[in-house]
Each structure stands twice: as structure tokens, then as C-alpha cells.
Design an enzyme around this catalytic site. Structure first.
Site, mmCIF file in Angstrom:
data_model
loop_
_atom_site.group_PDB
_atom_site.id
_atom_site.type_symbol
_atom_site.label_atom_id
_atom_site.label_comp_id
_atom_site.label_asym_id
_atom_site.label_seq_id
_atom_site.Cartn_x
_atom_site.Cartn_y
_atom_site.Cartn_z
ATOM 1 C CB THR A 44 28.168 29.035 33.917
ATOM 2 O OG1 THR A 44 27.967 29.205 35.309
ATOM 3 C CG2 THR A 44 29.107 27.863 33.681
ATOM 4 C CE1 TYR A 108 38.960 23.763 45.639
ATOM 5 C CE2 TYR A 108 39.392 25.590 47.121
ATOM 6 C CZ TYR A 108 39.788 24.406 46.546
ATOM 7 O OH TYR A 108 40.989 23.845 46.879
ATOM 8 C CE1 TYR A 134 22.682 28.488 38.063
ATOM 9 C CE2 TYR A 134 24.532 29.941 37.601
ATOM 10 C CZ TYR A 134 23.807 28.793 37.323
ATOM 11 O OH TYR A 134 24.207 27.949 36.317
ATOM 12 N NE ARG A 139 28.521 24.688 34.774
ATOM 13 C CZ ARG A 139 29.573 24.581 33.962
ATOM 14 N NH1 ARG A 139 30.785 24.809 34.420
ATOM 15 N NH2 ARG A 139 29.399 24.249 32.694
ATOM 16 C CE LYS A 163 20.690 29.098 35.232
ATOM 17 N NZ LYS A 163 21.888 29.502 34.453
ATOM 18 C CB ILE A 205 18.320 31.289 33.139
ATOM 19 C CG1 ILE A 205 17.525 32.424 33.807
ATOM 20 C CG2 ILE A 205 19.668 31.804 32.648
ATOM 21 C CD1 ILE A 205 18.197 33.036 35.022
#
Length: 291
Positions: A44, A108, A134, A139, A163, A205
Site C-alpha cells: 500500500t 471491496y 495481510y 482499508r 501482517k 512491517i
């Protein structure tokens, strides 16, 4: 087992919006010189969704070439569907120097937990490379449950880490107690990193390590060793930066900060992301100077 401080690397761009490879080289060397344990390329923070497939491959190959095997290289795989994830894997085939793939939950579309399990299971079967899951529900609008994470970690030997960008330390504790041997837990939230490490997490991270890699490396070293007092001192030094780097959408502030530090040549981003506002530039400048 992956541990320590890993930087979620930005992708420097010139004022025309093209990848600035000279700045990218300087940034990679800056990270390696300050002893980070690895780099995430095309995550990202690297504006992966704004680059073409050709640009992504060029950036990945450039970083690998500069690295020359000195630290771990993790490639971000951002896919809204399982097929697009598989297509990405095909593009990466034959590129030597990749140590891990970091695969974000599909965004989404809001899949069920069974859908997430089948998605990552399909990806795991399609590559011999180790995969880091992840989870960043802020997000993606999708939350990979602890149960699904452990199911994947147990059933697939090449799913080797997570993550976790939820900032939920209680979940970290649960995963620490129940994970299989060798499964890495990496924070994706700089602000709660100290608690994450002291709960049993293995590293981070990090966005902030773009700007302050030596300090973030030091924080991880003390935290992993259980040296709470020293870790807390470093963390207090960094705290002004954590929130400020998210005063606008990541990676807007971190890019401006790197430009201010003269590590990259421009704070340029690609639309719809825009340059940090003057008011927030003052905030980031003050936070950097406080550190």
C-alpha cells in the site's frame, strides 16, 4: 522465521509522476545501511494500485538488483479476486531474489471467511514461495478472522506469517498462544508496535521506518529481547511521528517526510492521492524534528 523491522517501502516519483529510480536506489541503500531486516515492495505504501504491471515489475527488479541479497525482499500482492492474484503470481515467476509474497485480503467485495480461506488456499497451492497474509480491515472492509488465519497457517506449510494491521493487541495475544511453530506475527500498526512485541509478536512491517529506520530497528531489538525500559524510551521518542504520518492517507505524509529529509527527490504521488497540505507539512516537520 521472519522477525524484526521490515520497511513498507514507498515508490519515489519525479514531478512528472514517473518512477524516480535514482531516489529509489538512495532509499533502499538508506534502509540497508540502517540495518532493517527486510523491505516490502509494492505494498500500500508503495502505491501499488497506481502503477501498471510493467512499472511494478521494473520497480521490483530494480530493488532486487540494488539489494543483492543483503536483506529479505517481500513483494506485495494486491488482488480483488483470486484470479487476479494468480495472474500476479505468473508475472513474478522467474524473478530471482524474491523471498516472500505478502497477500492482502481481497478488498471491496467483502468475501465470507470461507471465501477468504479458499482464496488464500488457492494462492498457496499456486506458488512455492512463502506467503505472508495481510489483514488490514480499515482499508479492505474485510477482516480475516483469527480462526481462518490459524486454519490456513496449520494446513499450508508455505503460509508462514501474518501482517496484522488491526492494532488489536488482544488478537495478537490469542494468535501468539495458538499459532503453529514458525509462524511469524508482524504488526502493521506502528503506534501499537511496542505492546505487540511485548505480547509475543515478532516484528513490524512499518511505515515510520522509511524515515527513521535506525530507531525502529532499535525498538524491535529491545522489544524482542524483553527489555521494556529501553524499548519504552525509544518508543516515546518515536510517538510524535506515528500519528502524524497518518494525518492524511498513507503514503502522502511519509513521502513528504522523505522529501523533507532529502532522501527522495520529490513528494509526488499519483492521483487520486495529492501532495501533503501546507498545514500538515508543518505537523510532519515538527514531528520529525521531535524525533
Amino acid at each position: 522465521m521472519l522477525k524484526g523491522c521490515i520497511t513498507a517501502l514507498v515508490t519515489p516519483m519525479d514531478r512528472n509522476g514517473q518512477v524516480d529510480y535514482d531516489s529509489l536506489t538512495k532509499l533502499v541503500e538508506f534502509q540497508i545501511e540502517n540495518k532493517v531486516d527486510g523491505l516490502v515492495v509494492m505494498g500500500t505504501t508503495g502505491e501499488s494500485t497506481a502503477l501498471t504491471s510493467e512499472e511494478k515489475l521494473a520497480v521490483i527488479k530494480h530493488v532486487i538488483n540494488i539489494n543483492q541479497g543483503r536483506i529479505k525482499i517481500i513483494i506485495g500482492v494486491s488482488a480483488v479476486s483470486t484470479q487476479s492474484g494468480l495472474d500476479c503470481f505468473k508475472l513474478l515467476e522467474g524473478i530471482s531474489g524474491i523471498d516472500y509474497l505478502m497477500c492482502v485480503t481481497p478488498y471491496y467485495v467483502k468475501p465470507t471467511q470461507e471465501g477468504l480461506y479458499l482464496h488464500f488456499a488457492t494462492l498457496a497451492k499456486a506458488t512455492k514461495l512463502p506467503i505472508i497474509l495481510y489483514n488490514v480491515p480499515g482499508r479492505t472492509a474485510t477482516d480475516l478472522s483469527d480462526t481462518t488465519t490459524l486454519r490456513l497457517a496449520t494446513e499450508f506449510s508455505n503460509i508462514v506469517g501474518l501482517k496484522d494491521a488491526t492494532g488489536n493487541i488482544k488478537r495478537c495475544g490469542y494468535l501468539v498462544r495458538n499459532r503453529p511453530a514458525g509462524f511469524s506475527l508482524l504488526s502493521g500498526d506502528d503506534g501499537t508496535l511496542l505492546q505487540f512485541l511485548l505480547t509475543g509478536g515478532d516484528g513490524v512491517i512499518s511505515v515510520a521506518s522509511n524515515n527513521c529506520p535506525a530507531e525502529m530497528v532499535e525498538l524491535c531489538k529491545y522489544g524482542l529481547a524483553g527489555n521494556f525500559k529501553e524499548a519504552q524510551q525509544v518508543n516515546q521518542k518515536l510517538e510524535p511521528l506515528y500519528d502524524t504520518l497518518f494525518c492524511e492517507a498513507n503514503p502522502i505524509p511519509v513521502k513528504w517526510a522523505l522529501f523533507y529529509q532529502q532522501i527522495i527527490g520529490s513528494p509526488q504521488l499519483r492521483l487520486p492521492l495529492t501532495e501533503l497540505t501546507p498545514q500538515n507539512q508543518l505537523k510532519v516537520k515538527a514531528a520529525l524534528e521531535a524525533v
